[in-house]
Design an enzyme around this catalytic site. Structure first.
Site, short mmCIF file in Angstrom:
data_model
loop_
_atom_site.label_atom_id
_atom_site.label_comp_id
_atom_site.label_asym_id
_atom_site.label_seq_id
_atom_site.Cartn_x
_atom_site.Cartn_y
_atom_site.Cartn_z
N GLU A 180 1.19 -1.37 0.27
CA GLU A 180 0.00 0.19 -0.31
C GLU A 180 0.71 1.11 -0.11
O GLU A 180 0.03 2.32 -0.38
CB GLU A 180 -0.97 -0.03 1.06
N CYS A 285 16.77 -6.78 0.64
CA CYS A 285 16.79 -7.55 0.61
C CYS A 285 18.29 -8.53 0.82
O CYS A 285 18.72 -9.10 1.64
CB CYS A 285 15.87 -9.24 0.83
N GLU A 379 17.15 -6.80 11.23
CA GLU A 379 17.27 -6.27 10.24
C GLU A 379 16.94 -4.58 10.64
O GLU A 379 16.18 -4.19 11.01
CB GLU A 379 15.97 -6.60 9.11
#
Ligand code: NAD
Length: 488
Positions: A180, A285, A379
């Site tokens: 979104e 990533c 992360e």
């Protein structure tokens, strides 16, 4: 001066039409300057159901075509991607905040992914064998039906192309749920697919967040779910989709370790490590997140600092995705500093002239990080690298193996033997030797290990062919003289 132009409000795309229905929506913000550029619908279970019905209706005729017929659409679509490269690049930059060069490379990668998809008829040669006299067995790859693809914010154009061309060429029809935060690129994909001749209902888009994702996992008429995003959500999606008996591959987050040995080429290593940690503002990533420096590597770290200083937000470094992301990244840096790590170059409190409302973090190198710190384990997803010092290669590999993640790992050395040691022992799905972003190119497949991926197989390349199809095994006998055989 670059203009951050307002875009039409995003609509769902169902059965070849953009939906005219009024819906709850949220603003789409350009991270380049923080301005509102569009709105995106927050769809409901009912919206998803309409899209699934459209995809079901389109399935019989689409799946009845041959592979060679279906790829014709993607030959045309690939040409349209090329023709609209500049336009698509601007859109990625506008909604995601990456540099023009990075956005262009992303769209070019989508073109390469289409090239793989159009080669599928050359790759899929199903198996036939005469298994006993006059009796033949064959295996064919058949599509699954309606499938779904849920994508993250960091590659608004490329990640959708990890799934859509292959899944469709293989005969499935699809519902896509883009992030979104970056719904605009997907709208253009739908328009270009239509222009390329894709029949209505074969590709549909339902926008929104958690509610639609949960509805996708639960929907009885969706056969397979592909997910790319954070590990937290990948676990939810994998558990929920498989609990409703779907096949699922869910790619999650990462904490990629780069092991740097003292014999590494200093210039090449410094530039590769810094490019890996700062490319796409560290929101890949495959980005370098931890550098494990083995023994005497200070000369390489010094070069990294010089290299990182040449990376300037708003020039050759894009923004991070949101105000929350900036706050989270800066919070990690502050926590590491408070716990005794040394900040060699600090990217906090950065702003770009003329784009003061944008979300920028400059390159940050944190040295003397210990394995218990959150910057070593979690992360960060920003242009930040944590340096952990190790006394030898064995300790370095143990540090890498200690991560819960396992997307990629890399080693920088000039020794084939030491590189081989890391290739063998690193616990990650994608390994680099003197490469900071070891993304396998087609036809090799993309996918991590451990908590960076749940499910069997990878998301792209040959591996994806197995994910998007099921095997049909047929045994055939036409000649009566073959009589009964051993299984009759
Ligand atoms: P995210 O997990 O927040 O969102 C991914 C998708 O899940 C979006 O479409 C979002 O709408 C939906 N979603 C978010 N929260 C949800 C919830 N609670 N329940 C159900 N659905 C939900 O990820 P992101 O922030 O958009 O993307 C960044 C993350 O994606 C990073 O962790 C990055 O490492 C990862 N990523 C992984 C790969 C890979 O190949 N392993 C590739 C790209 C990105």
């Amino acid at each position: 001066m670059e203009t951050i132009a307002k875009q039409p409000n995003v609509k769902n795309y169902i059965n070849g039409e953009f939906d005219s229905k009024d819906q709850d929506s949220m603003d789409v913000i350009s991270p380049l300057d923080g301005s509102i550029i569009s709105t995106v619908p927050l769809s409901t279970t009912q919206d998803l159901d309409r899209a699934v019905q459209a995809a079901q209706k389109a399935y019989p005729s689409w799946s009845a075509l041959t592979f060679k017929e279906r790829v014709q659409v993607f030959f045309k679509y690939r040409t349209l991607l090329e023709k609209n490269l500049d336009d698509l690049t601007h859109l990625v930059r506008l909604e995601n905040g990456k540099t023009y060069g990075e956005a262009k490379a992303e769209v070019e990668k989508s073109i390469e992914l289409c090239e793989f998809a159009v080669s599928i008829p050359q790759i899929i040669v199903d198996e036939v064998q005469e298994v006993s006299k006059g009796v033949e067995c064959r295996i064919e790859h058949k599509p699954l039906g309606v499938v779904a693809s849920i994508t993250p914010f960091n590659f608004p154009n490329m990640v959708p192309h990890w799934t859509l061309p292959n899944a469709l060429v293989l005969g499935n029809t699809m519902v896509m749920k883009p992030s979104e935060l970056v719904p605009l690129s997907t709208v253009r994909m739908a328009e270009l697919l239509k222009e390329a001749g894709l029949p209505n209902g074969v590709f549909n888009i339902v926008n929104g967040g958690k509610e639609v994702v949960e509805a996708i996992c639960d929907h009885p008429n969706i056969k397979a779910v592909s997910f790319v995003g954070s590990t937290k959500v990948a676990k939810i999606v994998y558990k929920r989709a498989t609990a409703s008996l779907k096949r699922c591959v869910a790619l999650g987050g990462a904490k990629n370790h780069l092991i740097v040995l003292p014999d590494a080429n200093p210039d090449m290593t410094a530039s590769n490590v810094v490019a890996s940690m700062t490319g796409c503002a560290g929101q890949r990533c495959m980005a370098a997140s931890v550098m494990v420096g083995v023994d005497k590597v200070q000369h390489i770290i010094d070069k990294m600092v010089i290299e990182a200083k040449s990376i300037i937000p708003g020039e050759n470094l894009g923004s991070v995705i949101s105000a929350e992301a900036k706050e989270r990244i800066e919070g990690y840096i502050a926590e590491a500093e408070a716990n005794g790590a040394k900040i060699l170059i600090d990217g906090r409190n950065t702003s770009v002239k003329g784009k003061e409302g944008g979300f920028y973090v400059a390159p940050t190198i944190i040295d003397h990080v210990t394995t218990d710190m959150s910057v070593a384990r979690e992360e960060i997803f920003g242009p930040v690298i944590s340096i952990i010092r190790a006394k030898d290669l064995n300790e370095a590999i143990e540090i890498e193996n200690g991560s819960n993640y396992g997307n990629s790992a890399a080693v920088f050395t000039q020794s084939g033997g030491l590189a081989k040691e890391v290739m063998e022992r690193a616990s990650a799905g994608m390994i680099g030797v003197n490469i900071g972003v070891p993304v396998p190119r087609e036809p090799f497949s993309f996918g991590g290990w451990n908590e960076s991926k749940f499910g069997v197989g990878d998301i792209t390349g040959r591996s994806s062919i197995e994910f998007w199809t099921q095997n049909k095994k047929t045994t055939i006998k036409w000649n009566p003289e073959a009589k009964t055989n051993w299984m009759s």
